[in-house]
Write an enzyme that holds these catalytic residues in place. Structure first.
Site, PDB file in Angstrom:
ATOM      1  N   GLU A 137       0.886  -1.124   0.107  1.00  0.00           N
ATOM      2  CA  GLU A 137       0.150  -0.062   0.070  1.00  0.00           C
ATOM      3  C   GLU A 137       0.830   1.097  -0.005  1.00  0.00           C
ATOM      4  O   GLU A 137       2.070   1.132   0.147  1.00  0.00           O
ATOM      5  CB  GLU A 137      -0.814  -0.055   1.348  1.00  0.00           C
ATOM      6  CG  GLU A 137      -2.325  -0.258   1.125  1.00  0.00           C
ATOM      7  CD  GLU A 137      -3.144   0.661   0.203  1.00  0.00           C
ATOM      8  OE1 GLU A 137      -2.538   1.575  -0.177  1.00  0.00           O
ATOM      9  OE2 GLU A 137      -4.506   0.539   0.187  1.00  0.00           O
TER      10      GLU A 137
ATOM     11  N   ARG B  85      -7.450   0.777  13.709  1.00  0.00           N
ATOM     12  CA  ARG B  85      -6.028   0.898  13.294  1.00  0.00           C
ATOM     13  C   ARG B  85      -6.050   1.937  12.359  1.00  0.00           C
ATOM     14  O   ARG B  85      -7.056   2.223  11.580  1.00  0.00           O
ATOM     15  CB  ARG B  85      -5.427  -0.522  12.711  1.00  0.00           C
ATOM     16  CG  ARG B  85      -5.830  -0.572  11.472  1.00  0.00           C
ATOM     17  CD  ARG B  85      -5.021  -1.771  10.498  1.00  0.00           C
ATOM     18  NE  ARG B  85      -5.601  -2.135   9.562  1.00  0.00           N
ATOM     19  CZ  ARG B  85      -5.503  -1.651   8.229  1.00  0.00           C
ATOM     20  NH1 ARG B  85      -4.962  -0.407   8.073  1.00  0.00           N
ATOM     21  NH2 ARG B  85      -5.860  -2.256   7.127  1.00  0.00           N
TER      22      ARG B  85
ATOM     23  N   ASN C 138      -5.258   3.628   8.426  1.00  0.00           N
ATOM     24  CA  ASN C 138      -5.009   3.285   7.211  1.00  0.00           C
ATOM     25  C   ASN C 138      -4.329   4.318   6.312  1.00  0.00           C
ATOM     26  O   ASN C 138      -3.241   4.652   6.809  1.00  0.00           O
ATOM     27  CB  ASN C 138      -6.407   2.747   6.555  1.00  0.00           C
ATOM     28  CG  ASN C 138      -6.341   1.844   5.578  1.00  0.00           C
ATOM     29  OD1 ASN C 138      -5.476   0.752   5.529  1.00  0.00           O
ATOM     30  ND2 ASN C 138      -7.004   1.984   4.346  1.00  0.00           N
TER      31      ASN C 138
ATOM     32  N   ASN D 150      -9.492   5.526   2.440  1.00  0.00           N
ATOM     33  CA  ASN D 150      -8.369   5.356   1.413  1.00  0.00           C
ATOM     34  C   ASN D 150      -8.002   6.625   0.749  1.00  0.00           C
ATOM     35  O   ASN D 150      -7.664   7.413   1.422  1.00  0.00           O
ATOM     36  CB  ASN D 150      -8.756   3.874   0.384  1.00  0.00           C
ATOM     37  CG  ASN D 150      -8.305   2.769   1.290  1.00  0.00           C
ATOM     38  OD1 ASN D 150      -7.203   2.530   1.380  1.00  0.00           O
ATOM     39  ND2 ASN D 150      -9.293   1.657   1.201  1.00  0.00           N
TER      40      ASN D 150
ATOM     41  N   ASP E 234      -9.663   2.160  -4.293  1.00  0.00           N
ATOM     42  CA  ASP E 234      -8.775   1.996  -2.981  1.00  0.00           C
ATOM     43  C   ASP E 234      -7.911   3.288  -3.055  1.00  0.00           C
ATOM     44  O   ASP E 234      -8.541   4.513  -2.756  1.00  0.00           O
ATOM     45  CB  ASP E 234      -8.046   0.838  -3.249  1.00  0.00           C
ATOM     46  CG  ASP E 234      -7.223   0.155  -1.724  1.00  0.00           C
ATOM     47  OD1 ASP E 234      -6.775   1.021  -0.870  1.00  0.00           O
ATOM     48  OD2 ASP E 234      -7.139  -1.050  -1.585  1.00  0.00           O
TER      49      ASP E 234
END
Length: 290
Positions: free
Chosen positions: A15, A98, A100, A145, A195
């Site tokens: 990522e 968490r 991202n 995202n 994404d």
């Protein structure tokens, strides 16, 4: 259009690619392995920094080190020693969450989103971090995202993956305030889920499609799909421009949760791909103002 693998390392969940123009290095993370990867195109050298827990995103700081957001919160990684100093966690009361994806804006603030480890709907938020403090900006997100800003810094673009849309907000660069949320791009389910995202010099948005085997280019002014690049992996996670002219497109991918059969059909899943001289130019990544 030639799709190349940058390095033979394959991530579980690659990522957040970041291009360092000064050093001609591409960085990316493996969220699930808790690693930051570094590849020097000039030296053909691959390095790994261990975060040792899920790391959602990184950005370069103006002092050459990293700011990162991980399971433990927001902190700084010293690239010389590998040491991490955490300074803030606005969700310390939410142990099931968490961080991202995240990016810096033009004045060097970090925008970063959180999510539930179980992907619980509406359990995440988006924060802005500066001066060792974070401010809540968007509530009730599910999987934060892609982020990008228009060239005039008047629009902030954002993806919450399960919505299958890109939304735009009016953005005030001086204050960091956002307002007037509206949908500018809607993506059909059969294309995969949006994404990570980046923007090019023409103001068009490039979107990675989780489960969609592709990266696409869109006009946020009209919502029109302009271009698509098919890739040899299903779970495409993010993209950014790099190279000396910012015309190489770097693309991250994942192999997490693929079956043996799926892995056999996509042996390059988890790779960092590059399309050199892709025909478009990106804009430099903003650095965190430390």
């Amino acid at each position: 259009m030639k799709i190349e693998v940058v390095h033979n390392h394959q991530c579980e969940l690659g990522e957040g690619p970041v291009w360092d123009a000064q050093e001609e290095v591409i960085f990316w993370v493996d969220i699930l392995q808790g690693e930051i990867h570094h590849y020097s195109l000039q030296r053909k050298q691959h390095k790994t920094y261990a975060v040792n827990e899920m790391v959602g995103c990184i950005a370069l700081c103006n002092d050459g080190n990293f700011i990162l957001a991980s399971k433990s919160g927001i902190g700084f990684l010293n690239r010389a020693t590998g040491e991490i100093e955490y300074v803030e966690n606005p969700e310390s009361h939410l142990p099931e969450n968490r961080f991202n994806d995240g990016k810096c804006d033009a004045v060097g603030r970090l925008w970063v989103g959180s999510m539930s480890l179980l992907e619980t709907p509406n359990a995440g938020s988006v924060y802005v971090f500066e001066n060792n403090r974070s401010t809540l900006k968007i509530k009730k997100t599910t999987i934060s995202n892609g982020m990008a800003w228009s060239a005039d810094n008047k629009i902030y673009y954002f993806i919450d993956t399960p919505t299958a849309t890109v939304v735009a907000y009016d953005f005030d660069l001086n204050t960091g305030s956002i307002s007037n949320k509206r949908v500018v791009i809607a993506i059909d389910e059969k294309e995969g889920y949006p994404d990570g995202m980046t923007i090019d010099q023409e103001g068009m948005l490039w979107i990675a499609h989780w489960g969609g085997w592709q990266v696409t280019r869109w006009d946020p002014n009209t919502g029109e799909l302009l271009y698509r690049i098919k890739l040899p992996a299903a779970k495409i996670t993010s993209c950014t421009f790099g190279g000396t002219q910012l015309n190489d497109l770097f693309i991250t991918s994942a192999k997490a949760d693929l079956t043996d059969e799926e892995l056999k059909n996509q042996p390059l899943a988890g790779s960092l791909f590059v399309i050199k001289n892709c025909g478009y130019q990106g804009v430099p990544a903003f650095k965190f103002n430390r």
